[in-house]
Write a protein that holds these residues in place. Structure first.
Motif, PDB file in Angstrom:
ATOM      1  N   LEU A 171      37.334  40.321  21.229  1.00  0.00           N
ATOM      2  CA  LEU A 171      37.783  40.281  22.628  1.00  0.00           C
ATOM      3  C   LEU A 171      36.953  39.260  23.317  1.00  0.00           C
ATOM      4  O   LEU A 171      35.356  38.936  23.075  1.00  0.00           O
ATOM      5  CB  LEU A 171      37.467  41.665  23.226  1.00  0.00           C
ATOM      6  CG  LEU A 171      37.676  42.080  24.590  1.00  0.00           C
ATOM      7  CD1 LEU A 171      39.145  42.329  24.830  1.00  0.00           C
ATOM      8  CD2 LEU A 171      36.952  43.214  24.840  1.00  0.00           C
TER       9      LEU A 171
ATOM     10  N   GLY B 167      44.157  36.171  24.742  1.00  0.00           N
ATOM     11  CA  GLY B 167      44.239  37.350  25.912  1.00  0.00           C
ATOM     12  C   GLY B 167      45.062  38.510  25.339  1.00  0.00           C
ATOM     13  O   GLY B 167      44.982  39.693  26.141  1.00  0.00           O
TER      14      GLY B 167
ATOM     15  N   GLU C   5      34.614  37.560  28.907  1.00  0.00           N
ATOM     16  CA  GLU C   5      35.355  37.911  30.178  1.00  0.00           C
ATOM     17  C   GLU C   5      36.127  39.295  30.216  1.00  0.00           C
ATOM     18  O   GLU C   5      36.344  39.757  31.453  1.00  0.00           O
ATOM     19  CB  GLU C   5      35.938  36.583  30.761  1.00  0.00           C
ATOM     20  CG  GLU C   5      37.121  36.176  30.156  1.00  0.00           C
ATOM     21  CD  GLU C   5      36.904  35.139  28.820  1.00  0.00           C
ATOM     22  OE1 GLU C   5      37.911  33.991  28.938  1.00  0.00           O
ATOM     23  OE2 GLU C   5      35.813  34.990  28.423  1.00  0.00           O
ATOM     24  N   HIS C   6      36.366  39.733  29.246  1.00  0.00           N
ATOM     25  CA  HIS C   6      37.341  40.904  29.222  1.00  0.00           C
ATOM     26  C   HIS C   6      36.435  42.281  28.953  1.00  0.00           C
ATOM     27  O   HIS C   6      37.077  43.317  28.842  1.00  0.00           O
ATOM     28  CB  HIS C   6      38.583  40.796  28.054  1.00  0.00           C
ATOM     29  CG  HIS C   6      39.576  39.780  28.384  1.00  0.00           C
ATOM     30  ND1 HIS C   6      40.546  39.167  27.586  1.00  0.00           N
ATOM     31  CD2 HIS C   6      40.006  39.195  29.705  1.00  0.00           C
ATOM     32  CE1 HIS C   6      41.284  38.321  28.214  1.00  0.00           C
ATOM     33  NE2 HIS C   6      40.956  38.290  29.411  1.00  0.00           N
ATOM     34  N   ARG C   7      35.420  41.866  28.388  1.00  0.00           N
ATOM     35  CA  ARG C   7      34.557  43.091  27.999  1.00  0.00           C
ATOM     36  C   ARG C   7      34.370  44.247  29.244  1.00  0.00           C
ATOM     37  O   ARG C   7      34.328  45.627  28.852  1.00  0.00           O
ATOM     38  CB  ARG C   7      33.141  42.918  27.425  1.00  0.00           C
ATOM     39  CG  ARG C   7      33.403  42.049  25.928  1.00  0.00           C
ATOM     40  CD  ARG C   7      32.274  41.682  25.440  1.00  0.00           C
ATOM     41  NE  ARG C   7      32.562  40.926  24.091  1.00  0.00           N
ATOM     42  CZ  ARG C   7      31.823  40.097  23.818  1.00  0.00           C
ATOM     43  NH1 ARG C   7      30.607  39.544  24.402  1.00  0.00           N
ATOM     44  NH2 ARG C   7      32.056  39.367  22.582  1.00  0.00           N
ATOM     45  N   LYS C   8      34.106  43.876  30.245  1.00  0.00           N
ATOM     46  CA  LYS C   8      34.078  44.806  31.420  1.00  0.00           C
ATOM     47  C   LYS C   8      35.296  45.371  31.804  1.00  0.00           C
ATOM     48  O   LYS C   8      35.315  46.731  32.117  1.00  0.00           O
ATOM     49  CB  LYS C   8      33.382  44.036  32.790  1.00  0.00           C
ATOM     50  CG  LYS C   8      31.965  43.494  32.624  1.00  0.00           C
ATOM     51  CD  LYS C   8      31.477  43.137  33.887  1.00  0.00           C
ATOM     52  CE  LYS C   8      29.923  42.636  33.841  1.00  0.00           C
ATOM     53  NZ  LYS C   8      29.557  41.961  34.993  1.00  0.00           N
ATOM     54  N   GLU C   9      36.359  44.659  31.846  1.00  0.00           N
ATOM     55  CA  GLU C   9      37.749  45.145  31.823  1.00  0.00           C
ATOM     56  C   GLU C   9      37.828  46.206  30.878  1.00  0.00           C
ATOM     57  O   GLU C   9      38.640  47.371  31.309  1.00  0.00           O
ATOM     58  CB  GLU C   9      38.690  44.159  31.937  1.00  0.00           C
ATOM     59  CG  GLU C   9      40.111  44.637  32.201  1.00  0.00           C
ATOM     60  CD  GLU C   9      41.317  43.660  32.343  1.00  0.00           C
ATOM     61  OE1 GLU C   9      42.463  43.895  32.733  1.00  0.00           O
ATOM     62  OE2 GLU C   9      40.782  42.338  32.052  1.00  0.00           O
ATOM     63  N   LYS C  10      37.858  45.962  29.418  1.00  0.00           N
ATOM     64  CA  LYS C  10      37.814  46.797  28.304  1.00  0.00           C
ATOM     65  C   LYS C  10      37.140  48.092  28.889  1.00  0.00           C
ATOM     66  O   LYS C  10      37.676  49.251  28.634  1.00  0.00           O
ATOM     67  CB  LYS C  10      37.356  46.280  27.429  1.00  0.00           C
ATOM     68  CG  LYS C  10      37.557  47.396  26.217  1.00  0.00           C
ATOM     69  CD  LYS C  10      36.776  47.016  24.782  1.00  0.00           C
ATOM     70  CE  LYS C  10      36.766  48.084  23.929  1.00  0.00           C
ATOM     71  NZ  LYS C  10      35.573  47.794  22.768  1.00  0.00           N
TER      72      LYS C  10
ATOM     73  N   TYR D  40      44.968  47.161  25.275  1.00  0.00           N
ATOM     74  CA  TYR D  40      43.997  47.903  25.836  1.00  0.00           C
ATOM     75  C   TYR D  40      44.861  48.446  27.102  1.00  0.00           C
ATOM     76  O   TYR D  40      45.061  49.530  27.325  1.00  0.00           O
ATOM     77  CB  TYR D  40      42.593  47.534  26.264  1.00  0.00           C
ATOM     78  CG  TYR D  40      41.555  47.470  24.954  1.00  0.00           C
ATOM     79  CD1 TYR D  40      41.045  48.679  25.026  1.00  0.00           C
ATOM     80  CD2 TYR D  40      41.384  46.156  24.463  1.00  0.00           C
ATOM     81  CE1 TYR D  40      40.317  48.566  23.520  1.00  0.00           C
ATOM     82  CE2 TYR D  40      40.464  46.114  23.307  1.00  0.00           C
ATOM     83  CZ  TYR D  40      40.095  47.449  23.134  1.00  0.00           C
ATOM     84  OH  TYR D  40      39.081  47.144  21.885  1.00  0.00           O
ATOM     85  N   LYS D  41      45.475  47.598  27.908  1.00  0.00           N
ATOM     86  CA  LYS D  41      46.190  47.569  29.171  1.00  0.00           C
ATOM     87  C   LYS D  41      47.391  48.573  28.769  1.00  0.00           C
ATOM     88  O   LYS D  41      47.659  49.417  29.335  1.00  0.00           O
ATOM     89  CB  LYS D  41      46.320  46.503  29.595  1.00  0.00           C
ATOM     90  CG  LYS D  41      45.476  45.754  30.275  1.00  0.00           C
ATOM     91  CD  LYS D  41      46.023  44.269  30.754  1.00  0.00           C
ATOM     92  CE  LYS D  41      45.093  43.611  31.424  1.00  0.00           C
ATOM     93  NZ  LYS D  41      45.229  42.151  31.933  1.00  0.00           N
TER      94      LYS D  41
ATOM     95  N   ILE E 151      43.072  42.197  24.951  1.00  0.00           N
ATOM     96  CA  ILE E 151      42.940  43.017  26.076  1.00  0.00           C
ATOM     97  C   ILE E 151      44.484  43.618  26.645  1.00  0.00           C
ATOM     98  O   ILE E 151      44.602  44.740  26.949  1.00  0.00           O
ATOM     99  CB  ILE E 151      42.467  42.192  27.408  1.00  0.00           C
ATOM    100  CG1 ILE E 151      42.138  43.113  28.434  1.00  0.00           C
ATOM    101  CG2 ILE E 151      43.348  41.216  27.920  1.00  0.00           C
ATOM    102  CD1 ILE E 151      40.772  44.030  28.242  1.00  0.00           C
ATOM    103  N   ASP E 152      45.402  42.979  26.141  1.00  0.00           N
ATOM    104  CA  ASP E 152      46.627  43.547  26.476  1.00  0.00           C
ATOM    105  C   ASP E 152      47.167  44.607  25.906  1.00  0.00           C
ATOM    106  O   ASP E 152      47.823  45.702  26.309  1.00  0.00           O
ATOM    107  CB  ASP E 152      47.766  42.396  26.106  1.00  0.00           C
ATOM    108  CG  ASP E 152      47.965  41.279  27.219  1.00  0.00           C
ATOM    109  OD1 ASP E 152      47.286  41.346  28.318  1.00  0.00           O
ATOM    110  OD2 ASP E 152      48.409  40.124  26.705  1.00  0.00           O
TER     111      ASP E 152
END
Length: 105
Positions: A60, A9, A63-68, A15-16, A12-13
Motif C-alpha cells: 500500500l 493505486g 499516502e494511502h495508509r490514512k485513507e485505509k 479497500y474502497k 486502495i481500490d
C-alpha cells in the motif's frame, strides 16, 4: 514480452470496493433483505481474497495508509450496525433449531 506491474493505486481500490459492498450490506440489513446481506457478504469475501493476493504482490502506498485506516473504521462501524440489525433475525433463526439434534460434518 514485457510484464506489466500492477497499478499501485489498485490496492486502495480493493479497500474502497470492500467498503462499498459493506455499505450495501448495511442498507440491505436495514431493509431486512437478508438474502441481499448474504449476497454482499459473498462479494466482500471475494474482494478480501483478491486483496490478500494483491497485497502479496505490492505494498500500500504511504499516502494511502490514512485513507485505509478511515475506510477500515467505516467498515467496522457498518459491521457493528449490521450485527445489531441481524440479532433479532439470528435469535429467531436459532430458535427454529432448538431441540434439534446437533449434526457435525
Amino acid at each position: 514480452m514485457t510484464t506489466k506491474k500492477a497499478d499501485p493505486g489498485m490496492l486502495i481500490d480493493f479497500y474502497k470496493a470492500i467498503e462499498e459492498s459493506s455499505a450495501k450490506m448495511l442498507e440491505a440489513a436495514k431493509l431486512r433483505d437478508w438474502d441481499g446481506v448474504v449476497r454482499y457478504e459473498g462479494a466482500c469475501a471475494v474482494l478480501i481474497e483478491q486483496l490478500r493476493y494483491t497485497s502479496q504482490q505490492q505494498e500500500l502506498l504511504p499516502e494511502h495508509r490514512k485513507e485505509k485506516a478511515r475506510i477500515m473504521q467505516r467498515i467496522l462501524r457498518n459491521d457493528a450496525q449490521i450485527r445489531i440489525l441481524a440479532e433479532p433475525w439470528m435469535a429467531q433463526f436459532e430458535h427454529m433449531f432448538d431441540g434439534q439434534p446437533q449434526v457435525m460434518h
